[in-house]
Design a protein around this motif. Structure first.
Motif, PDB file in Angstrom:
ATOM      1  N   TYR A  67       0.835  -1.189   0.000  1.00 40.60           N
ATOM      2  CA  TYR A  67       0.000   0.000   0.000  1.00 40.60           C
ATOM      3  C   TYR A  67       0.876   1.247   0.000  1.00 40.60           C
ATOM      4  N   TRP A 101      -7.099   3.556   3.715  1.00 38.61           N
ATOM      5  CA  TRP A 101      -6.151   2.858   2.857  1.00 38.61           C
ATOM      6  C   TRP A 101      -6.802   2.526   1.529  1.00 38.61           C
ATOM      7  N   GLY A 142      -4.472  -1.456  -2.436  1.00 34.93           N
ATOM      8  CA  GLY A 142      -3.163  -2.069  -2.419  1.00 34.93           C
ATOM      9  C   GLY A 142      -2.916  -2.899  -3.666  1.00 34.93           C
TER      10      GLY A 142
END
Length: 122
Positions: free
Chosen positions: A95, A112, A115
């Protein structure tokens, strides 16, 4: 909040290389220090590498020092992670993230992206 998109992952044999990219769409990329993090199955997310706003200062986890290189191109709004001499223990989801106030060396972000998977076979 800057939006980030990781790319460049894949499957590689041990000893091989991959280059990850983290692209942003905003015009303020140079306002953010950037970092790479990773999470292996069953493990907590961990710091990999980070870079200052101008790219002049870099930080690495001990486990990747000498093998990985972080760099950025502010004109292209993109950060990179060149990974050489890959090991099976580098297998993880990688990530990127950004922070306008500090160089991000801790995985303590609230948000987040998806990724990108990196798998290193032995």
């Amino acid at each position: 909040q800057v939006q980030l998109v990781e790319s460049g992952g894949g499957l590689v044999q041990a000893g091989g290389s991959l280059r990850l990219s983290c692209a942003t769409s905003g015009r303020t990329f140079s306002s953010y220090a950037m970092g790479w993090f990773r999470q292996a199955p069953g493990k907590e997310r961990e710091f990999v590498a980070a870079i200052s706003w101008s790219g002049g200062t870099t930080y690495y986890a001990d486990s990747v020092k000498g093998r990985f290189t972080i760099f950025r191109d502010n004109a292209k709004n993109t950060m990179y992670l060149q990974m050489n001499s890959l090991k099976p223990e580098d297998t993880a989801i990688y990530y990127c993230n950004a922070d306008s106030k500090r160089v991000p060396t801790r995985p303590d972000f609230d948000s987040w992206g998806q990724g990108i998977q990196v798998t290193v076979s032995s």
